[in-house]
Write an enzyme that holds these catalytic residues in place. Structure first.
Site, PDB file in Angstrom:
ATOM      1  N   VAL A 245      72.412  94.622 -49.786  1.00 11.66           N
ATOM      2  CA  VAL A 245      71.617  94.312 -48.604  1.00 11.66           C
ATOM      3  C   VAL A 245      71.330  92.815 -48.599  1.00 11.66           C
ATOM      4  O   VAL A 245      70.662  92.287 -49.490  1.00 11.66           O
ATOM      5  CB  VAL A 245      70.312  95.121 -48.576  1.00 11.66           C
ATOM      6  CG1 VAL A 245      69.559  94.877 -47.268  1.00 11.66           C
ATOM      7  CG2 VAL A 245      70.608  96.615 -48.745  1.00 11.66           C
ATOM      8  N   ASP A 246      71.846  92.142 -47.591  1.00 14.68           N
ATOM      9  CA  ASP A 246      71.777  90.686 -47.514  1.00 14.68           C
ATOM     10  C   ASP A 246      70.354  90.181 -47.287  1.00 14.68           C
ATOM     11  O   ASP A 246      69.607  90.729 -46.467  1.00 14.68           O
ATOM     12  CB  ASP A 246      72.680  90.217 -46.361  1.00 14.68           C
ATOM     13  CG  ASP A 246      72.679  88.717 -46.186  1.00 14.68           C
ATOM     14  OD1 ASP A 246      73.200  88.022 -47.075  1.00 14.68           O
ATOM     15  OD2 ASP A 246      72.155  88.242 -45.167  1.00 14.68           O
ATOM     16  N   GLU A 283      69.968  91.296 -52.185  1.00 17.36           N
ATOM     17  CA  GLU A 283      70.010  89.857 -52.379  1.00 17.36           C
ATOM     18  C   GLU A 283      68.626  89.333 -52.053  1.00 17.36           C
ATOM     19  O   GLU A 283      68.142  89.497 -50.931  1.00 17.36           O
ATOM     20  CB  GLU A 283      71.036  89.183 -51.465  1.00 17.36           C
ATOM     21  CG  GLU A 283      71.103  87.675 -51.727  1.00 17.36           C
ATOM     22  CD  GLU A 283      71.585  86.860 -50.540  1.00 17.36           C
ATOM     23  OE1 GLU A 283      71.935  85.696 -50.744  1.00 17.36           O
ATOM     24  OE2 GLU A 283      71.589  87.388 -49.410  1.00 17.36           O
TER      25      GLU A 283
END
EC number: 3.2.1.141
Length: 588
Positions: A245-246, A283
């Site tokens: 998950v950015d 992240e």
């Protein structure tokens, strides 16, 4: 018969589903949803939505965009694909070795089908999961993928939804898990019409990349459902094993139950339903161990997170760079702290931020496999002005030392495509926006960003120039060359040794012992019955050992060494050539 549904609370009077030869009115239902059942529609049927007679728009939950995000959506039947991975039972994250790749530049063709042809290389390398950069449909033909607009669809230029499924199936047949990078903190600017449908965005917060997704403002219940359903769909419909998950620090959410906690709860439930382990990897630049603390212990329950401090410590030490966020790194002491405490900034002063940063990790309770670490990754290469890898400036000897320190660490190591042979091709920032104003804004913004750091704007490649994209593609002839082949053998041996020696995969941080000499530039690490010794100086060094040598293993105690002429160690020290690393068997 196909049923069309769309959440469009902003539609005042009517919503219609527009097909190739007809337009069908939709019925309003509770909560802002609209529905229509259309006889004769099925897999491949093109459709769009019109809100109050406006322009046709793609389905926000479109599963298929055959003509790209600017075109109509198409009905997609997931059940048509014939899977061959019935044997697959998932892969553990503990003990894993990852490999990050970008579909568009991993091969000359830039497709899932072409990437499948290179999976045997990854299997031989010994990695256990592939992390694929975002594939959600975005504007243009090529880009990094972080400007996705059709979050439920797969970028058609890569091969569309069937292409991704074939890739996952092929990975599973080789024992490789697949992690997909997803972006929920913002959407791309090209053909992004979600704000016409409902309150998908909020002005309460700002992100560097676009309007913040509405996770806690009015109307956010359905937006949160949009995010959660998307995540579960990748696991259920595409058989993925993990999601990265950015930039979760840009998931602004002040509700009592944070969206990360909701995601982890739903993913754990789906894991039970699907009968295989499913992973969430965040992240985050917060250096907050609560991200990976289990929900029952008061954390968000995300299974792992990227740990940039390990990268910064390795990069600054090997390259000597001290600019920007590298300012506090570069010493052996900094590396020693990250190898034993996970975070360097754990409540300490960050000169780059101008404030204290981070929180301490409870090393007694937090296993190191929850931290994904890298010597190189897309951010740390692509967000350099010229997209230069460390192989552009470091010798093969120092590349090998860096690899040795990464792959013998207690964390979950991840390689960046081509790193394993010291790829000389750059990996740059590239875009393909069709709108001239948007293209120019990206071009000028990129140059201004690096000018602020002292770079000459003329040296920053034009992200819109197709040559910037082409230059970023891997050269698969390189691994056949002598130096690259030697480095590839070294990486392969390190991954194999990590798998064969339980002490190297031991995730208990409190059992990692590190000693070093800052002036002499040597480092000695104890991992149970395994010693890792490195000489970063440009001259030979006598490195003292933490324990006696077990001469019954390896070559008189030497399990693996970058320089084959490394002599067997004495009882309490080893002589290492300049820029070298050795892995030793130690008596317990």
């Amino acid at each position: 018969m196909a049923t069309f549904q769309v959440w469009a609370p902003f539609a005042r009077e009517r919503v219609e589903v527009e097909l190739t030869h007809s337009t069908v009115p939709m019925e309003r239902s509770a909560g802002g949803w609209w529905t229509a059942r259309v006889p004769g529609a099925g897999h491949g049927t093109a459709y769009s939505f019109r809100l109050d007679g406006g322009e046709p728009r793609a389905d926000p939950r479109s599963r298929w965009q055959p003509a790209g995000v600017a075109g109509p959506s198409a009905v997609y039947d997931h059940d048509r694909f014939e899977w061959g991975d019935g044997h697959w039972r998932g892969t553990p994250l503990a003990g894993a070795v990852g490999y990050e790749l970008h579909v568009g530049t991993f091969t000359p063709e830039g497709t899932f089908a072409a990437a499948i042809q290179r999976l045997d290389h990854l299997a031989a390398l010994g990695v256990t999961f592939v992390e694929v950069m975002p594939v959600a449909a975005f504007g243009g033909q090529h880009g990094w993928g972080y400007d996705g607009v059709g979050l439920y669809a797969v970028h058609e230029a890569y091969g569309g939804p069937d292409g991704l499924k074939a890739f996952v199936d092929a990975c599973h047949s080789r024992g490789l898990g697949v992690c997909l990078d997803v972006v929920y903190n913002h959407l791309g600017p090209a053909h992004n019409y979600l704000s016409e449908f409902g309150p998908y965005f909020t002005d309460k917060y700002a992100t560097p990349w676009g309007r913040a997704v509405n996770l806690d403002d009015a109307g956010s219940d359905e937006v949160r459902r949009f995010v959660v359903d998307n995540a579960i769909g990748w696991f259920r419909d595409f058989h993925l094993d993990a999601l990265r998950v950015d930039a979760v620090h840009a998931l602004h959410d002040e509700r009592a139950v944070h969206i990360l906690e909701v995601l982890s709860d739903e993913v754990d439930a789906a894991s039970t339903t699907l009968g295989r382990p499913l992973w969430l990897i965040a992240e985050s630049d917060r250096n907050d161990p609560r991200t990976v603390t289990p929900r029952e212990a008061g954390g968000f329950g995300v299974h792992a997170q990227w740990d940039d401090d390990v990268h910064h410590a390795l990069h600054a030490l090997l390259t000597g760079e001290r600019e920007g966020y590298y300012a506090d790194f570069g010493s052996l002491a900094a590396l020693a702290k990250t190898l034993t405490r996970a975070f360097f900034h754990d409540g300490t002063w960050s000169s780059f931020r101008g404030r204290t940063h981070g929180r301490q990790v409870d090393v007694e309770r937090t296993p190191a496999w929850r931290f994904v670490v890298a010597l190189q990754n897309h951010d740390q290469v692509g967000n350099r002005a010229a997209g230069d890898r460390i192989s552009a400036t470091l010798s093969d000897d120092l590349l090998a030392v860096g690899a040795g320190l990464l792959l013998t660490s207690p964390f979950t190591p991840m390689l960046f495509m081509g790193e394993e042979w010291g790829a000389r091709t750059p990996w740059r920032f590239f875009t393909d926006f069709e709108e001239p104003a948007l293209a120019d804004a990206v071009r000028q913004g990129r140059r201004a960003e690096f000018a602020a750091y002292g770079w000459n704007p003329a040296d920053v490649p034009d992200p819109q120039d197709p040559a910037t994209f082409e230059a970023s593609k891997l050269d698969w002839a390189e691994p056949e060359k002598e130096g690259a082949a030697r480095l590839l053998r070294w990486y392969t041996a390190l991954v194999r040794l990590r798998r064969e020696l339980p002490d190297l995969a031991d995730p208990r941080l409190y059992r990692v012992g590190v000693s070093y000499d800052e002036d002499a530039r040597w480092l000695s690490i104890r991992r149970g019955a395994v010693g890792v010794v490195a000489n970063l100086a440009d001259r030979p060094a006598q490195v003292p050992l933490d324990g006696s040598i077990d001469r019954s293993v390896g070559h008189n105690g030497v399990l693996l060494a970058w320089h084959p002429r490394t002599p067997p160690p004495d009882t309490d020290r080893i002589e290492l050539p300049a820029h070298s690393l050795a892995i030793l068997g130690l008596a317990r």
